[in-house]
Write a protein that holds these residues in place. Structure first.
Motif, PDB file in Angstrom:
ATOM      1  N   ILE A  10       6.614  19.285   0.010  1.00  0.00           N
ATOM      2  CA  ILE A  10       6.879  20.727   0.010  1.00  0.00           C
ATOM      3  C   ILE A  10       8.203  21.021   0.718  1.00  0.00           C
ATOM      4  O   ILE A  10       9.045  21.776   0.213  1.00  0.00           O
ATOM      5  N   ALA A  11       8.379  20.429   1.902  1.00  0.00           N
ATOM      6  CA  ALA A  11       9.605  20.661   2.668  1.00  0.00           C
ATOM      7  C   ALA A  11      10.829  20.199   1.888  1.00  0.00           C
ATOM      8  O   ALA A  11      11.879  20.860   1.894  1.00  0.00           O
ATOM      9  N   GLU A  12      10.704  19.086   1.203  1.00  0.00           N
ATOM     10  CA  GLU A  12      11.811  18.563   0.398  1.00  0.00           C
ATOM     11  C   GLU A  12      12.114  19.501  -0.765  1.00  0.00           C
ATOM     12  O   GLU A  12      13.287  19.776  -1.081  1.00  0.00           O
ATOM     13  N   PHE A  13      11.057  20.022  -1.396  1.00  0.00           N
ATOM     14  CA  PHE A  13      11.226  20.919  -2.545  1.00  0.00           C
ATOM     15  C   PHE A  13      11.869  22.238  -2.126  1.00  0.00           C
ATOM     16  O   PHE A  13      12.773  22.752  -2.800  1.00  0.00           O
ATOM     17  N   ILE A  14      11.404  22.802  -0.984  1.00  0.00           N
ATOM     18  CA  ILE A  14      11.926  24.085  -0.513  1.00  0.00           C
ATOM     19  C   ILE A  14      13.298  23.924   0.138  1.00  0.00           C
ATOM     20  O   ILE A  14      14.154  24.798   0.052  1.00  0.00           O
ATOM     21  N   GLY A  15      13.492  22.789   0.810  1.00  0.00           N
ATOM     22  CA  GLY A  15      14.787  22.515   1.418  1.00  0.00           C
ATOM     23  C   GLY A  15      14.825  22.653   2.923  1.00  0.00           C
ATOM     24  O   GLY A  15      15.886  22.498   3.535  1.00  0.00           O
ATOM     25  N   HIS A  16      13.692  22.939   3.549  1.00  0.00           N
ATOM     26  CA  HIS A  16      13.650  23.041   5.009  1.00  0.00           C
ATOM     27  C   HIS A  16      12.194  22.964   5.482  1.00  0.00           C
ATOM     28  O   HIS A  16      11.260  23.048   4.671  1.00  0.00           O
ATOM     29  N   THR A  17      12.013  22.816   6.802  1.00  0.00           N
ATOM     30  CA  THR A  17      10.671  22.692   7.382  1.00  0.00           C
ATOM     31  C   THR A  17      10.241  23.934   8.163  1.00  0.00           C
ATOM     32  O   THR A  17       9.219  23.899   8.851  1.00  0.00           O
ATOM     33  N   ASP A  18      10.993  25.024   8.064  1.00  0.00           N
ATOM     34  CA  ASP A  18      10.635  26.255   8.764  1.00  0.00           C
ATOM     35  C   ASP A  18       9.496  26.924   7.999  1.00  0.00           C
ATOM     36  O   ASP A  18       9.710  27.725   7.089  1.00  0.00           O
ATOM     37  N   ARG A  21       9.156  30.555   6.854  1.00  0.00           N
ATOM     38  CA  ARG A  21       9.936  31.040   5.715  1.00  0.00           C
ATOM     39  C   ARG A  21       9.452  30.456   4.390  1.00  0.00           C
ATOM     40  O   ARG A  21      10.059  30.670   3.352  1.00  0.00           O
ATOM     41  N   TRP A  22       8.344  29.688   4.447  1.00  0.00           N
ATOM     42  CA  TRP A  22       7.748  29.194   3.206  1.00  0.00           C
ATOM     43  C   TRP A  22       6.945  30.319   2.550  1.00  0.00           C
ATOM     44  O   TRP A  22       6.520  31.262   3.230  1.00  0.00           O
ATOM     45  N   PRO A  23       6.703  30.236   1.249  1.00  0.00           N
ATOM     46  CA  PRO A  23       5.751  31.173   0.629  1.00  0.00           C
ATOM     47  C   PRO A  23       4.416  31.125   1.372  1.00  0.00           C
ATOM     48  O   PRO A  23       3.972  30.049   1.790  1.00  0.00           O
ATOM     49  N   SER A  24       3.799  32.267   1.554  1.00  0.00           N
ATOM     50  CA  SER A  24       2.614  32.360   2.418  1.00  0.00           C
ATOM     51  C   SER A  24       1.510  31.382   2.012  1.00  0.00           C
ATOM     52  O   SER A  24       0.806  30.839   2.859  1.00  0.00           O
ATOM     53  N   GLY A  25       1.356  31.134   0.733  1.00  0.00           N
ATOM     54  CA  GLY A  25       0.294  30.246   0.274  1.00  0.00           C
ATOM     55  C   GLY A  25       0.497  28.793   0.628  1.00  0.00           C
ATOM     56  O   GLY A  25      -0.446  27.995   0.549  1.00  0.00           O
ATOM     57  N   LEU A  26       1.713  28.425   1.001  1.00  0.00           N
ATOM     58  CA  LEU A  26       2.013  27.030   1.334  1.00  0.00           C
ATOM     59  C   LEU A  26       2.016  26.770   2.835  1.00  0.00           C
ATOM     60  O   LEU A  26       2.219  25.627   3.256  1.00  0.00           O
ATOM     61  N   ARG A  27       1.776  27.792   3.629  1.00  0.00           N
ATOM     62  CA  ARG A  27       1.889  27.644   5.085  1.00  0.00           C
ATOM     63  C   ARG A  27       0.684  26.946   5.712  1.00  0.00           C
ATOM     64  O   ARG A  27       0.750  26.540   6.871  1.00  0.00           O
ATOM     65  N   THR A  28      -0.408  26.847   5.004  1.00  0.00           N
ATOM     66  CA  THR A  28      -1.591  26.124   5.475  1.00  0.00           C
ATOM     67  C   THR A  28      -2.006  25.135   4.401  1.00  0.00           C
ATOM     68  O   THR A  28      -1.802  25.378   3.199  1.00  0.00           O
ATOM     69  N   PRO A  29      -2.603  24.012   4.785  1.00  0.00           N
ATOM     70  CA  PRO A  29      -2.819  22.922   3.828  1.00  0.00           C
ATOM     71  C   PRO A  29      -3.984  23.102   2.866  1.00  0.00           C
ATOM     72  O   PRO A  29      -4.089  22.344   1.898  1.00  0.00           O
ATOM     73  N   ASP A  30      -4.851  24.088   3.097  1.00  0.00           N
ATOM     74  CA  ASP A  30      -6.095  24.150   2.328  1.00  0.00           C
ATOM     75  C   ASP A  30      -6.127  25.235   1.265  1.00  0.00           C
ATOM     76  O   ASP A  30      -7.169  25.472   0.664  1.00  0.00           O
ATOM     77  N   GLY A  31      -5.010  25.898   1.013  1.00  0.00           N
ATOM     78  CA  GLY A  31      -5.005  26.999   0.056  1.00  0.00           C
ATOM     79  C   GLY A  31      -4.835  26.531  -1.385  1.00  0.00           C
ATOM     80  O   GLY A  31      -4.458  25.384  -1.662  1.00  0.00           O
ATOM     81  N   ASP A  32      -5.110  27.448  -2.303  1.00  0.00           N
ATOM     82  CA  ASP A  32      -4.957  27.142  -3.733  1.00  0.00           C
ATOM     83  C   ASP A  32      -3.510  26.824  -4.077  1.00  0.00           C
ATOM     84  O   ASP A  32      -3.247  25.982  -4.946  1.00  0.00           O
ATOM     85  N   ALA A  33      -2.572  27.491  -3.390  1.00  0.00           N
ATOM     86  CA  ALA A  33      -1.160  27.259  -3.701  1.00  0.00           C
ATOM     87  C   ALA A  33      -0.757  25.819  -3.397  1.00  0.00           C
ATOM     88  O   ALA A  33       0.034  25.221  -4.129  1.00  0.00           O
ATOM     89  N   VAL A  34      -1.304  25.263  -2.323  1.00  0.00           N
ATOM     90  CA  VAL A  34      -0.995  23.877  -1.981  1.00  0.00           C
ATOM     91  C   VAL A  34      -1.615  22.927  -3.004  1.00  0.00           C
ATOM     92  O   VAL A  34      -0.978  21.945  -3.431  1.00  0.00           O
TER      93      VAL A  34
END
Length: 204
Positions: A10-18, A21-34
């Motif tokens: 994910i960090a590689e795809f987005i371009g950073h580890t902050d 500033r990620w889409p809200s669905g990717l900020r936790t590991p257990d969501g549908d977006a992940v």
């Protein structure tokens, strides 16, 4: 391993580890977006899994040569790293590990590392899993800032080190996990004592 590889992809795809500033669905590991991301980026995740297997194999080969690897367990994890992403419930948000004011640092210190939450369910078991993972292929494991088994100096986010206080941890339970892991892995444990540990910890 899967969560680490997913975070890295994910960090590689987005371009950073902050993560803020990620889409809200990717900020936790257990969501549908992940889960959706993982399904769409299996090759990238698999590549990072493969890299970890390579690293583990190299450590195993070095250990097999009788080198006697002496590994180091840091006092904390980066707030923008995979450990914080996957184990957010185990960390105390809004605080940083640091050090109180002293003659060398009259303002105290703020290290930017989130402290473990001593009240989190599974905190002791998580520590046990952490040390067992770090003892893998090791003859000895050095625990940086060994007073973390008893207490940590924590500072509210945005405050100077002088505004912090000590937070207590379940010493005997953590030591029991550490001792059991040491016995199981046949791994020596070294605690780094910078002269600021609570009385009795070194003897313990």
């Amino acid at each position: 391993l899967e969560r680490f590889a997913t975070f890295t992809a994910i960090a590689e795809f987005i371009g950073h580890t902050d993560m803020a500033r990620w889409p809200s669905g990717l900020r936790t590991p257990d969501g549908d977006a992940v889960r959706d991301f993982a399904a769409q980026h299996q090759d990238a995740i698999g590549f990072h899994v493969f890299l970890q297997y390579l690293c583990d194999g190299q450590l195993a080969q070095a250990a097999a040569q009788g080198v006697g690897l002496y590994r180091d367990l840091a006092v904390g994890a980066a707030p923008d790293g995979a450990e914080a992403w996957a184990g957010r419930d185990l960390l105390l948000g809004g605080f940083s590990i640091g050090a109180p004011p002293d003659p060398l640092g009259p303002l105290g210190q703020v290290w930017g590392l989130p402290p473990p939450n001593p009240m989190a369910p599974g905190m002791v078991q998580s520590f046990g899993a952490l040390v067992r993972a770090n003892m893998r292929h090791a003859a000895a494991l050095r625990i940086d800032h060994v007073m973390q088994l008893s207490r940590l100096f924590v500072v509210p986010e945005g405050a100077p080190g002088s505004a912090g206080c000590y937070l207590s941890y379940p010493t005997h339970a953590l030591l029991a996990e550490l001792a059991a892991a040491s016995q199981d892995a046949h791994c020596l444990v070294v605690g780094a004592d910078l002269g600021t540990v609570p009385e009795g910890i070194s003897d313990t």
